[in-house]
Design an enzyme around this catalytic site. Structure first.
Site, PDB file in Angstrom:
ATOM      1  N   ASP A  35     112.545  -2.056 113.102  1.00 57.72           N
ATOM      2  CA  ASP A  35     112.750  -1.063 112.054  1.00 57.72           C
ATOM      3  C   ASP A  35     114.214  -0.646 112.035  1.00 57.72           C
ATOM      4  OD1 ASP A  35     112.201   0.719 109.999  1.00 57.72           O
ATOM      5  OD2 ASP A  35     111.661   2.349 111.351  1.00 57.72           O
ATOM      6  N   HIS A  36     115.026  -1.457 111.374  1.00 53.10           N
ATOM      7  CA  HIS A  36     116.447  -1.146 111.217  1.00 53.10           C
ATOM      8  C   HIS A  36     116.874  -1.492 109.798  1.00 53.10           C
ATOM      9  CE1 HIS A  36     117.205  -0.019 115.332  1.00 53.10           C
ATOM     10  NE2 HIS A  36     116.619  -1.117 115.757  1.00 53.10           N
ATOM     11  N   GLU A 105     119.159   4.887 117.331  1.00 48.21           N
ATOM     12  CA  GLU A 105     120.337   4.177 116.825  1.00 48.21           C
ATOM     13  C   GLU A 105     121.302   5.145 116.144  1.00 48.21           C
ATOM     14  OE1 GLU A 105     122.723   1.895 116.904  1.00 48.21           O
ATOM     15  OE2 GLU A 105     121.142   0.373 116.883  1.00 48.21           O
ATOM     16  N   GLY A 173     111.941   6.625 129.184  1.00 46.37           N
ATOM     17  CA  GLY A 173     112.339   7.873 129.827  1.00 46.37           C
ATOM     18  C   GLY A 173     111.131   8.613 130.378  1.00 46.37           C
TER      19      GLY A 173
END
Length: 300
Positions: A35-36, A105, A173
């Site tokens: 998804d960019h 991003e 994380g």
């Protein structure tokens, strides 16, 4: 272990469609899309959009599952994501895997004027977004009064074809792994077997803390792959990607398959093959078939 593919979206649609159609016919489990909107190295380069591409692939395939790896809730309101997901699951007769993430991003958000926020804010927003998506996909009406998202008595019809669309969350994380433990059906991260095992231990601890069976969460991973019988090319590939911090595997189809099989030993349920370094056209399909046969051999 299941084996899936992850093609780039920077190639022409006819080539992408042919690759996925071939994977559909030859037994690969799922095709994932990123998804960019902008490529890292060349912002002016063409890049197909994820949700439109996956809807088109739903119509162009018959068997293979269709996944996002992963949609960012910073790019689309979660109510939009839920309605899109329900529609694509209907179009594909229940083949959607809904991968979601918190966003990361920075240059892309800056280019489009989208707020990314601090890591803590991203997780808070993501948890709210999950509540919206899961509510709309499963409940007749959904109300969420959050800091980032507000939906009031909202409907999403028709519901998905599946009784339950699998929710995949990309995370590494500590706090996001806690979110996986509480909300996700599947977990994904980049890494070597040792890196995956290290983060899986954190995920397992979160599951135990809330009383969830850790094995109720499926685990998937991916790495850069080069299939070659040239030892020099394989070594150069490993050295190139070693500096990027991303896991990489190179060698003959049999050697690559053997290294991929090591992921099963640390509890990985699905390995996702990036096709970006397999060439294009017939060369890529030949490499995919050779690796597919080698992977099947490791399972017997």
């Amino acid at each position: 272990m299941r084996f899936s593919i992850w093609p780039d979206l920077d190639e022409p649609w006819p080539e992408l469609r042919a690759l996925v159609a071939h994977a559909d016919l030859t037994g690969w489990d799922t095709v994932y899309v990123e998804d960019h909107f902008i490529t890292h190295s060349a912002p002016e380069s063409p890049l197909l959009e994820a949700t439109g591409t996956l809807a088109a692939l739903a119509a162009a395939t018959e068997r293979i599952s269709l996944g996002t790896l992963v949609l960012s809730v910073t790019y689309r309101h979660p109510a939009v994501i839920a309605n899109w997901a329900a529609t694509v699951d209907q179009l594909s007769a229940g083949r959607l895997v809904l991968g979601l993430g918190a966003g990361w991003e920075e240059h892309e958000h800056a280019a489009y004027g989208l707020r990314l926020g601090s890591p803590g804010e991203r997780v808070d927003r993501f948890v709210e977004g999950l509540a919206v998506v899961q509510g709309l996909l499963t409940q007749p009406r959904t109300t969420v009064e959050g800091r980032f998202f507000q939906v009031r008595d909202a409907a999403c019809e028709p519901k998905p074809h599946q009784d339950h669309v699998p929710i995949l969350v990309g995370a590494k994380g500590p706090r996001m792994l806690g979110v996986v433990a509480e909300h996700a059906d599947r977990w994904n991260m980049w890494g070597s077997p040792a890196q995956v095992a290290d983060k899986a231990a954190v995920l397992d601890a979160h599951c135990e803390r809330i009383g969830r069976d850790p094995r109720s969460i499926e685990r998937s991973t991916q790495s850069m792959v080069c299939v070659t019988d040239d030892p020099g090319r394989a070594q150069a590939f490993l050295e190139e990607h070693g500096t990027s911090g991303r896991a990489a595997i190179a060698g003959s189809a049999a050697e690559v398959a053997e290294r991929i099989a090591a992921y099963a030993e640390v509890g990985v349920d699905e390995y996702i093959l990036l096709t970006s370094d397999l060439g294009r056209g017939a060369q890529r399909l030949e490499a995919l078939d050779a690796l597919g046969a080698a992977l099947v051999a490791t399972q017997s």
